[in-house]
Structures are given as C-alpha cells and as structure tokens.
Enzyme design. Sequence first.
Site, mmCIF file in Angstrom:
data_model
loop_
_atom_site.group_PDB
_atom_site.id
_atom_site.type_symbol
_atom_site.label_atom_id
_atom_site.label_comp_id
_atom_site.label_asym_id
_atom_site.label_seq_id
_atom_site.Cartn_x
_atom_site.Cartn_y
_atom_site.Cartn_z
ATOM 1 N N GLU A 1 0.859 -1.187 0.000
ATOM 2 C CA GLU A 1 0.000 0.000 0.000
ATOM 3 C C GLU A 1 0.894 1.236 0.000
ATOM 4 O O GLU A 1 1.731 1.400 0.887
ATOM 5 C CB GLU A 1 -0.891 -0.004 1.247
ATOM 6 C CG GLU A 1 -1.892 1.137 1.288
ATOM 7 C CD GLU A 1 -2.695 1.172 2.598
ATOM 8 O OE1 GLU A 1 -2.363 0.437 3.546
ATOM 9 O OE2 GLU A 1 -3.651 1.962 2.661
ATOM 10 N N ASP B 1 -4.825 10.821 10.158
ATOM 11 C CA ASP B 1 -3.490 10.330 10.507
ATOM 12 C C ASP B 1 -2.888 10.981 11.736
ATOM 13 O O ASP B 1 -3.050 12.167 11.974
ATOM 14 C CB ASP B 1 -2.548 10.531 9.318
ATOM 15 C CG ASP B 1 -2.819 9.529 8.216
ATOM 16 O OD1 ASP B 1 -2.640 8.316 8.478
ATOM 17 O OD2 ASP B 1 -3.248 9.934 7.126
ATOM 18 N N TYR C 1 -11.540 -2.567 4.484
ATOM 19 C CA TYR C 1 -10.470 -2.101 5.372
ATOM 20 C C TYR C 1 -11.122 -1.805 6.713
ATOM 21 O O TYR C 1 -11.900 -0.861 6.826
ATOM 22 C CB TYR C 1 -9.842 -0.844 4.768
ATOM 23 C CG TYR C 1 -8.582 -0.326 5.448
ATOM 24 C CD1 TYR C 1 -8.461 -0.217 6.828
ATOM 25 C CD2 TYR C 1 -7.498 0.098 4.670
ATOM 26 C CE1 TYR C 1 -7.304 0.262 7.419
ATOM 27 C CE2 TYR C 1 -6.330 0.599 5.255
ATOM 28 C CZ TYR C 1 -6.259 0.678 6.641
ATOM 29 O OH TYR C 1 -5.120 1.167 7.230
#
Lengths: 268, 397
Positions: free
Chosen positions: A44, A55, A169
């Site tokens: 990825e 993040d 995911y």
Amino acid sequence: MSLKNVFARKKSVFIPYITCGDPSLEKTEELITTIESAGADIIELGVPFSDPIADGPIIQAAYNRALKQEVSLERVIKIVEKQRKKVKIPIILLSYYNPIYKYGIERFVSSAKDIGISAVVIPDLPPEEAREIMVHSEKKDFSIIFFLAPTSTDKRIKFIGSQPAPFIYYVSITGITGVRDSLSSHLKERLQRIKALCKKPVAVGFGISNPSQAEEVAKIADGVIVGSAIVDIIGKNLSNPTKPVFDLVSSIASCVHRVKCSTKVRLK
Amino acid sequence: MQKLPDKNGHFDGFGGKFVPETLMSALTELEKSYLSAKKDKDFQAKLKELLSSYAGRPTPLYYAERLTKKLGGAKIYLKREDLCHTGAHKINNTLGQVLLAKRMGKPRVIAETGAGQHGVATATASAMMGLKCEVYMGTEDIERQRLNVFRMELLGAKVIPVESGSRTLKDAINEALRDWVTNVANTHCVIGSVVGPHPYPMIVRDFQSVIGKETMRQILKMEGDLPDYLVACVGGGSNAMGLFAPFYNEKLVRFIGVEAGGEGISTGKHAASLVAGEKGVLHGSLSYILQDKNGQISVTHSVSAGLDYPGVGPEHSFYKDMKRAEYVTITDKEALKGFCVLAETEGIIPALESAHAIAYTVKLAPKLSQDEIIVVNLSGRGDKDVETVAKILKEGT
C-alpha cells in the site's frame, strides 16, 4: 495477481504501508522491491497530503517529508509505473480525496488502472460521496476500497459490505493512525459481527505495531495492514531505511503467514 | 427559506460528508438530534431565553449617520453583533450547539478557533452549562490573539496549541477532527463556522440566522422597506450566512461577501477562497478552496486571524455559482483603514474581520443614491485586535 486471488489463498494476507517520497522517491522505488522481497502480499503506497485528518503524528511527519520534495499524485503515478514491472504483488494506493479530485477523477482512475494499480483507499471518502469515482471505476474494472470502523452500525456494515470491492479495510480502533501498545479488546467481537453481516474478506489496520500483534490479528482477520510502525522505522533511519524496513517487514510477514488457514476458518 | 441542503447534505453539488468512516455514525446521530431539537418547543424556548437574557439579543440595528454623511451615498446601518456577550456573533452558534451536546448526553466539547472568538464563545457556553471544554488553536494565532487565549483559560477551558502545518485555523480544525475521531463516544465537536461535513453547515447557518431574522424585522420597522445591500465579511462564512439566509427569497436584496485580500490577490498572500479558489474537498465538504496544482491546501494570509482560512462554507460556493451573492476582496491595508474610519466616525472599534465589511462599504456607499440602504454585519468588536493594529500602525509610520 488480482486482489481477489490474493485473499483467496489459504494464508493471511500481509499489507505493509509506506508513504511515497519518504524519505525520497528514489528510496521509495528501492523500498517497494525491498518490501516485496521481505514477504508482503500486497503493498500500500500513500500519496502525501497537506491536511491528513485521519493520521497521527508519525504519518503526518512522513507526509511532510514527502511534501518538502513536492511529491504529488502525478509523480507517484510515474514511479509506480516504473516499479510495476519489477514487482509481482498487487499495489494499492492510499490518497485523501482532494489530490485525486484535483488530478481529475476519471483521469485518475484511468491512469491508475493503466499502470497496473489494483485499487485505491481514500480515507475521507465514504461510499455516499463516491458515486462519481465508482462510475468510472466500474467502467475500468478498478476498485475503491471502503472502510469500516468500531463505530459503524449494522446498517452501515451491510451497506459497505455490498459495495463492489475485493476487501474491506477495518479500522481497528476509534482513532487516528499510530503505534499502539495493545490491540482493541473488542476487535474479535467486532470482526465476528462484520463477518456475520457481510461475506467480503476483511483486512485490519490502524495501531498494529509489532509482529506479535500482527499474528494475533491474522488469527481473526483475512488481512493485516501495518503502516505507522514501518513509517516510524523509516523516520528513524532516513539516510538508509532499507535494511531496517526489510527486517521489520520480514518479521511481521513470517508471523502473519504462520497462522494456518484452518485456525482462521474455525474462528469465522 | 431555501430547501437546501438535500438529505445527503448537498447544496447542488457542494457540501457533503467527506470524512473518515469513524465519524459517519456520529454525523448521522448529530443530524437526528438536531432535527428533533429543531422541532422541540422546550429546546427552542430554552435557546431563545439564553439568547435574550444571557447573550443580549436582539442586538441593535444602528443607523450610522456620521459614516453615511461622510461617504455621501447610501444609508448605512450596522447590525451590532459586536454587542453580543463575548463580543461577536459566535455565541449564537455555541449556545445552540452546547445545548445540543447536552441534549445528546455528551459531557465534553471540543472546538477549533482562529481569532479566538469561537473558542471564547464555546468556552463561555460550556462554563455556563457545565460541560468540559478543550479548544485547539494554532500557535501563530495564539501569538496574535493572546488576550482571547487568556479569556478561554479564565472560562475554565483548556487551550491546546497546534504546531502542525501553517499553525492557524486550518490546522486547528485538523486537530479538532482528529480528537473527534478518537473521542467521538463522549465528545461533541463544536464547529464554529458554516464549514465542515453535513450537518454542520446547516446547523451553524440555522443558529446564526437569528442575525438576518432580527435585521429584517428591525429594518422594516425603521425604514418600512428592505435593504438594497447586505454586506458581511467571509472567512468560513458564518456571520455572512446568518445575515443572508433569511433574505434568500427576497431577490431584490443583494448579498455581498467580503473576503480577505491580504497583500493582494496577485501576490498569492490572501485568503480569498471564493474569489480566487477552485473547487475541492477540505474538512469534510466540497467547496471553493485555495490549493496548489497538486491538490495540496495552500497556506493563506490575512491580517485578521478569523478570515485566515483556505476554505469556505459550501452554501457560499452554491450562492456564488448561482449568482445569488457576489464575493469581493479587501486587502489588509484597506481593512485597517476601515477599522480606523469606523472608530473615528462612529466611536465603534470593529474586529479586523468586520473591518473588511466596513472597508468595502466605504467603497460601495458613495456609488449609491441616498435612498438606498446598506446593512453591514458588524460581526465582532475589535478589542482583541487593538494590539495587532497598534503594532502595524507603528511600523507604518
């Protein structure tokens, strides 16, 4: 190999993540082959973005290192095109939506597909807003991977499970990316719920930081995604990250791959 | 009133919910709670009571006679949001949202702040309703708005410095969203402008619409007519939207949104998302944003911290595209002149944000006839900016 076939094999799938251009695009090219040779099943690659709201500090720092060198989606596509012929495992991209929107949605899908990128993961694009990119993806047989989170309701699990993607995911924690000391205590229970409501393979990411955590997750999920721990090693070895990345990726890969499929099947 | 956003939070292609999956359920929950509160007579009565007895509403609509005479054109009225408790319109929204947080059973609220006015307003509402409050603020803004940092601390809030990116409002929003992604179970994120994912642009517009509703009632009483122009500054766009939205169907009333021109559009050092930006996705919605050729968000500049933001509310983008509103820019220098002019002619020191609206009015009014009416939203008072202005004026001489 297609993503579908990778998940159909009788072992857990290991997906390491790195940010393109961290510490440089040349090093990224080298790290892609390193990561394949260390035993990854899928790689990825992150496209840097100035405002990554999903993040934590480790990946934010990697994005900043890459942005200082003006790494863009355009340049990421160019280096993947170059590397694509050298690696056999599937490559997926991770990008926030705005760089893709600016690049042009249709143009992105067709460039990505043409150079052999298997799918894209977009942390700030739920299926509700993905209609336009899905239309182009379906035409091109390209995949958009969607997320599930600990906060997803049963209704959303079914909705996201019904999207045309080779896997889901699953964000293991309610939070942002980063290294964590322990796994969420609800992980197994949540995965069982997802498995009961949809038939797709599930790869788990966010907070999986070392080989033993990866092995634990491999026992209950179809795939394991490790990002921050690898990016952290790169950040600590900026002048020569290759060997430390190889060591970490291969130790996680061997732990993930030693989980026998029979154990997994029983848990489902 | 217009029927937008639609059920997906879109204003004809703008807006939406571009957020991580973790927040999707929280946004649905927030929308449900808000829509039910909107219909709940007790909630509305409580909010109305707080707005009047605590925040000081209705705020006056003041005829600026000396400014009008000085400019020699249209009649200028000021909507005095600077007289609200805490000194700006931000309290209209935070009283509503903190009351909503309480109704949802969330004991903790977080907020982002640029100029500090929204942070102060959130801290104030939280102190009054007994909720825990933490405010994210960029370190550059902490520097230029020190007074507001101290006010928030006095009000019992914790101010968390944000070092990432440009260390201004944009980065404070990133950090607030990261906190919300992590603590969504017990936390309500009080967004301070008509930005962010749906339902925020709708909720903030509705809570701020009290400005326009009062203005309409007041001007009809004072002039027996509607205004010809509504002028307001636009950073994220909450004070402008609050003034404009209730006049949406009054097609003869023209809306002018004034963006921060900074050092001039051609220098690239500005924050004019609508005038000089392109479509893109930032902080959960699709709108006009300032970005580079690769889709990275630009670092903006404005003398006023509250306008220093590379995005804008999606409904403003919708207004721009359908030509319901016109968007213009005012430079830092012009804003400073507006700041001084209002102080000198009317004895009112405006916030630097609102000084942009004043500065545009100074240009517009002389071009209009004396029977035309301009209402300017004086969104906040300028005490917080006095130090900054003193420094700039000193350097300039």
